[in-house]
Design an enzyme around this catalytic site. Structure first.
Site, PDB file in Angstrom:
ATOM      1  CB  CYS A 203      -3.728  -2.864  -3.173  1.00  0.00           C
ATOM      2  SG  CYS A 203      -3.685  -1.664  -1.808  1.00  0.00           S
TER       3      CYS A 203
ATOM      4  CB  CYS B  31       0.199   0.220  -0.068  1.00  0.00           C
ATOM      5  SG  CYS B  31      -1.355   0.097   0.800  1.00  0.00           S
ATOM      6  CB  SER B  32       0.975  -4.375  -1.449  1.00  0.00           C
ATOM      7  OG  SER B  32       1.615  -4.199  -0.196  1.00  0.00           O
ATOM      8  CB  CYS B  33      -4.699  -3.852   0.887  1.00  0.00           C
ATOM      9  SG  CYS B  33      -4.399  -2.404   1.927  1.00  0.00           S
TER      10      CYS B  33
END
Length: 211
Positions: A111, A114-116
């Site tokens: 991702c 961000c950090s999906c």
């Protein structure tokens, strides 16, 4: 595309990660002392995401796909529905796509903004998945990044990087290891790691089987 923003940008193994860990522990201690949280309840939540919500859930999805051609086809066409049919759905797992590794193509997930991450299938995201180093480098030099994880792919195997978003998250279905024809679905699931479902590792070979 919009993302679910999680500002966990810890880098690999550096002092920043240690500092962040220390801060979290200090905050947990303070909140516990003030009676705002109960340690047992917090540990139960963490255990749920680490061992019950995932990555065991994802491993069972992969094992089912390895043993059931009809399910594998369904997973390829509509991963969200196929995964939900096994009872695995919920937070950040509402819109899923499964990508299948083959001898000619290896898939890896990131991702970049961000950090999906599909919590309901893979559990808690690892710190390195959220790090700036991984998010920036894997799209530019995926082979080098994978080699740093200890995964060395043949030059004939193409590497495809998939970028998760808040609208769509990915599950990598690793190749089934050779010599597993007689294993049960439960035994097969034990060969599937979280990293193999992100694409930074392969499924494990059973004990006594050659790689």
């Amino acid at each position: 595309m919009p993302h679910d923003h999680d500002h966990g940008d810890e880098d690999h193994g550096g002092s920043h990660l240690d500092e962040m860990t220390a801060r979290v522990m200090a905050l947990e201690t303070l909140l516990t002392r003030k009676g705002l949280i109960e340690r047992d309840a917090l540990e139960a939540i963490i255990d749920t995401y680490e061992t019950k919500v995932g990555p065991r859930n994802g491993a069972r999805v992969v094992a089912r796909a390895w043993t059931d051609d009809a399910f594998a086809s369904w997973l390829s066409e509509d991963a969200t529905a196929a995964i939900a049919s096994l009872g695995y759905t919920g937070r950040q797992g509402e819109h899923m796509r499964a990508v299948f590794n083959t001898p000619s193509q290896h898939n890896v997930v990131v991702c970049t903004l961000c950090s999906c991450y599909p919590w309901s299938v893979l559990g808690l995201p690892p710190a390195w998945y959220k790090s700036h180093a991984y998010r920036s480098r894997v799209v530019i030099e995926p082979r080098q990044v994978l080699s740093e994880f200890g995964l060395h792919l043949p030059e004939t195997t193409a590497v495809r990087v998939w970028d998760s978003t808040s609208e769509l998250r990915f599950l990598v279905v690793p190749e089934r290891p050779a010599g597993t024809e007689d294993l049960s679905e439960d035994d097969l699931a034990a060969l599937v790691s979280r990293d193999s479902m992100i694409g930074t590792a392969l499924a494990r070979f059973p004990e006594g089987a050659g790689a």
